[in-house]
Design a protein around this motif. Structure first.
Motif, PDB file in Angstrom:
ATOM      1  N   LYS A   1       0.832  -1.199   0.000  1.00  0.00           N
ATOM      2  CA  LYS A   1       0.000   0.000   0.000  1.00  0.00           C
ATOM      3  C   LYS A   1       0.867   1.250   0.000  1.00  0.00           C
ATOM      4  CE  LYS A   1      -3.888   2.135   2.421  1.00  0.00           C
ATOM      5  NZ  LYS A   1      -4.477   2.614   1.167  1.00  0.00           N
ATOM      6  N   ILE A   2       0.538   2.205  -0.853  1.00  0.00           N
ATOM      7  CA  ILE A   2       1.317   3.432  -0.912  1.00  0.00           C
ATOM      8  C   ILE A   2       1.078   4.263   0.345  1.00  0.00           C
ATOM      9  CG2 ILE A   2      -0.450   4.757  -2.148  1.00  0.00           C
ATOM     10  CD1 ILE A   2       1.931   6.079  -3.690  1.00  0.00           C
ATOM     11  N   MET A   3       2.139   4.884   0.825  1.00  0.00           N
ATOM     12  CA  MET A   3       2.032   5.769   1.984  1.00  0.00           C
ATOM     13  C   MET A   3       2.215   7.214   1.555  1.00  0.00           C
ATOM     14  SD  MET A   3       4.392   3.602   4.608  1.00  0.00           S
ATOM     15  CE  MET A   3       4.063   4.626   6.028  1.00  0.00           C
ATOM     16  N   PHE A   4       3.325   7.477   0.866  1.00  0.00           N
ATOM     17  CA  PHE A   4       3.662   8.848   0.472  1.00  0.00           C
ATOM     18  C   PHE A   4       4.286   8.844  -0.916  1.00  0.00           C
ATOM     19  CE2 PHE A   4       3.003  10.569   4.620  1.00  0.00           C
ATOM     20  CZ  PHE A   4       3.494   9.639   5.520  1.00  0.00           C
ATOM     21  N   SER A   5       4.151  10.000  -1.582  1.00  0.00           N
ATOM     22  CA  SER A   5       4.845  10.211  -2.839  1.00  0.00           C
ATOM     23  C   SER A   5       5.371  11.640  -2.872  1.00  0.00           C
ATOM     24  CB  SER A   5       3.896   9.961  -4.008  1.00  0.00           C
ATOM     25  OG  SER A   5       4.504  10.334  -5.223  1.00  0.00           O
TER      26      SER A   5
ATOM     27  N   THR B   1      -3.877   7.816   3.802  1.00  0.00           N
ATOM     28  CA  THR B   1      -4.334   7.841   5.190  1.00  0.00           C
ATOM     29  C   THR B   1      -3.328   7.114   6.063  1.00  0.00           C
ATOM     30  OG1 THR B   1      -6.568   7.694   4.310  1.00  0.00           O
ATOM     31  CG2 THR B   1      -6.307   7.373   6.678  1.00  0.00           C
ATOM     32  N   VAL B   2      -2.361   7.865   6.514  1.00  0.00           N
ATOM     33  CA  VAL B   2      -1.278   7.327   7.331  1.00  0.00           C
ATOM     34  C   VAL B   2      -1.252   8.128   8.633  1.00  0.00           C
ATOM     35  CG1 VAL B   2       1.223   7.016   7.438  1.00  0.00           C
ATOM     36  CG2 VAL B   2       0.047   6.690   5.278  1.00  0.00           C
ATOM     37  N   PRO B   3      -1.083   7.468   9.774  1.00  0.00           N
ATOM     38  CA  PRO B   3      -1.024   8.235  11.037  1.00  0.00           C
ATOM     39  C   PRO B   3       0.055   9.311  10.977  1.00  0.00           C
ATOM     40  CG  PRO B   3      -1.106   5.875  11.474  1.00  0.00           C
ATOM     41  CD  PRO B   3      -0.949   6.023   9.993  1.00  0.00           C
ATOM     42  N   ASN B   4      -0.188  10.432  11.632  1.00  0.00           N
ATOM     43  CA  ASN B   4       0.804  11.509  11.562  1.00  0.00           C
ATOM     44  C   ASN B   4       2.049  11.210  12.381  1.00  0.00           C
ATOM     45  OD1 ASN B   4      -0.178  11.946  14.109  1.00  0.00           O
ATOM     46  ND2 ASN B   4      -1.266  13.834  13.593  1.00  0.00           N
ATOM     47  N   ARG B   5       2.121  10.016  12.946  1.00  0.00           N
ATOM     48  CA  ARG B   5       3.388   9.558  13.557  1.00  0.00           C
ATOM     49  C   ARG B   5       4.437   9.282  12.474  1.00  0.00           C
ATOM     50  NH1 ARG B   5       3.401   4.962  15.113  1.00  0.00           N
ATOM     51  NH2 ARG B   5       1.475   4.123  14.276  1.00  0.00           N
ATOM     52  N   PHE B   6       3.958   9.124  11.238  1.00  0.00           N
ATOM     53  CA  PHE B   6       4.864   8.877  10.111  1.00  0.00           C
ATOM     54  C   PHE B   6       5.133  10.208   9.422  1.00  0.00           C
ATOM     55  CE2 PHE B   6       4.860   4.231   9.636  1.00  0.00           C
ATOM     56  CZ  PHE B   6       3.848   3.896  10.519  1.00  0.00           C
ATOM     57  N   SER B   7       6.410  10.570   9.312  1.00  0.00           N
ATOM     58  CA  SER B   7       6.724  11.831   8.646  1.00  0.00           C
ATOM     59  C   SER B   7       7.854  11.611   7.645  1.00  0.00           C
ATOM     60  CB  SER B   7       7.093  12.917   9.658  1.00  0.00           C
ATOM     61  OG  SER B   7       8.105  12.457  10.521  1.00  0.00           O
TER      62      SER B   7
ATOM     63  N   SER C   1       6.849   7.197  18.121  1.00  0.00           N
ATOM     64  CA  SER C   1       5.981   6.416  19.026  1.00  0.00           C
ATOM     65  C   SER C   1       5.531   5.112  18.381  1.00  0.00           C
ATOM     66  CB  SER C   1       4.745   7.253  19.410  1.00  0.00           C
ATOM     67  OG  SER C   1       5.133   8.469  19.983  1.00  0.00           O
ATOM     68  N   LEU C   2       6.469   4.282  18.023  1.00  0.00           N
ATOM     69  CA  LEU C   2       6.177   3.048  17.287  1.00  0.00           C
ATOM     70  C   LEU C   2       5.176   2.160  18.008  1.00  0.00           C
ATOM     71  CD1 LEU C   2       9.719   2.462  15.932  1.00  0.00           C
ATOM     72  CD2 LEU C   2       7.647   2.319  14.546  1.00  0.00           C
ATOM     73  N   GLU C   3       4.288   1.555  17.217  1.00  0.00           N
ATOM     74  CA  GLU C   3       3.265   0.636  17.733  1.00  0.00           C
ATOM     75  C   GLU C   3       3.477  -0.747  17.110  1.00  0.00           C
ATOM     76  OE1 GLU C   3      -0.470   2.400  16.717  1.00  0.00           O
ATOM     77  OE2 GLU C   3      -0.141   4.169  17.996  1.00  0.00           O
ATOM     78  N   LEU C   4       2.875  -1.761  17.755  1.00  0.00           N
ATOM     79  CA  LEU C   4       3.014  -3.135  17.262  1.00  0.00           C
ATOM     80  C   LEU C   4       2.566  -3.243  15.811  1.00  0.00           C
ATOM     81  CD1 LEU C   4       1.697  -5.216  20.313  1.00  0.00           C
ATOM     82  CD2 LEU C   4       4.076  -4.899  19.596  1.00  0.00           C
ATOM     83  N   GLY C   5       1.491  -2.529  15.466  1.00  0.00           N
ATOM     84  CA  GLY C   5       0.928  -2.609  14.119  1.00  0.00           C
ATOM     85  C   GLY C   5       1.798  -1.973  13.048  1.00  0.00           C
ATOM     86  N   ASP C   6       2.856  -1.303  13.466  1.00  0.00           N
ATOM     87  CA  ASP C   6       3.776  -0.714  12.483  1.00  0.00           C
ATOM     88  C   ASP C   6       4.746  -1.751  11.931  1.00  0.00           C
ATOM     89  OD1 ASP C   6       4.084   2.283  14.535  1.00  0.00           O
ATOM     90  OD2 ASP C   6       2.600   1.762  12.991  1.00  0.00           O
ATOM     91  N   SER C   7       4.766  -2.921  12.544  1.00  0.00           N
ATOM     92  CA  SER C   7       5.650  -3.989  12.057  1.00  0.00           C
ATOM     93  C   SER C   7       5.269  -4.344  10.623  1.00  0.00           C
ATOM     94  CB  SER C   7       5.533  -5.229  12.942  1.00  0.00           C
ATOM     95  OG  SER C   7       6.013  -4.959  14.233  1.00  0.00           O
ATOM     96  N   ALA C   8       6.234  -4.261   9.720  1.00  0.00           N
ATOM     97  CA  ALA C   8       5.982  -4.486   8.293  1.00  0.00           C
ATOM     98  C   ALA C   8       7.312  -4.357   7.568  1.00  0.00           C
ATOM     99  CB  ALA C   8       5.001  -3.441   7.744  1.00  0.00           C
TER     100      ALA C   8
END
Lengths: 110, 113
Positions: A44-48, A59-65, A80-87
């Protein structure tokens, strides 16, 4: 002379930490991307970014910059890494049409 | 937004047989349809693409067909070899620059020697 290189290849960290992944391309492309691939292989694309300017922000949490210091680099900082960020996070670049992907950065959050 | 569905999720064939992977898309404005191959531990790599102004494209053992009316496209690999074993992704986009690719869920192809 790797075309799209990203570091680190593996990243293991605790919940709540902040981490960065760096990406560089030597293809002279104008557009760079960050993709996330989950455990089921879904991409899934996050940013371009195009010429250092953000053009797609899914639609990515603003924890990702994302940060693009120049058109050959696109870094991804995660707070503030979360378990669901594992990828596996893939950087890619393109000129017209074809995406050139890096080898991926596997992030594991414990 | 665009939704791309891909089938099957896994496919096992004998070496030398053909393999077919199918995708459907939802947005009739999509006009660019690439296929990517992802080998273990690597990033996806483009193997073939097709644009909406053609119905079929072939490159050696690989071919892609597009049916715009039905909104589906397929990847055909003939004379499969063990090195064809990988995960294959279809994708669709409304712009030829590939800026907004929506990927299918992937197909794990296993070619048994």
């Amino acid at each position: 002379d790797t075309a799209v290189s990203q570091t680190p290849k593996y990243l293991v960290t605790q919940m709540g930490n902040d981490k960065s992944i760096k990406c560089e391309q030597n293809l002279g492309h104008d557009t760079m991307y960050w993709y996330k691939q989950d455990s089921k292989k879904f991409l899934k694309i996050m940013f371009s970014y195009n010429n250092k300017e953000l053009i797609i922000n899914e639609t990515v949490p603003n924890r990702f910059s994302p940060k693009s210091p120049d058109k050959a680099h696109l870094n991804l900082h995660i707070n503030s890494l979360e378990l669901g960020d594992s990828a596996v996070y893939f950087c890619a670049s393109s000129l017209t049409g074809e995406l050139f992907f890096g080898e991926g950065s596997r992030l594991t959050v414990l | 937004g665009e939704n791309v569905e891909q089938h099957p999720s896994t496919l096992s064939v004998q070496e030398g047989d053909s393999a077919v992977i199918k995708c459907t898309y939802s947005d009739s404005a999509s006009n660019y349809f690439p296929w990517y191959k992802q080998e273990l531990g690597k990033g996806p790599q483009l193997i073939i693409d097709i644009r909406s102004n053609v119905g079929e494209k072939k490159d050696q053992r690989i071919a892609v067909t597009l049916n715009k009316t039905a909104k589906h496209f397929s990847l055909h690999i003939t004379e499969t070899q063990p090195e064809d074993s990988a995960v294959y992704f279809c994708a669709a986009s409304k712009d030829n620059a590939g800026n907004m690719l929506t990927f299918g869920g992937g197909t794990r192809l296993m070619v048994k020697p």
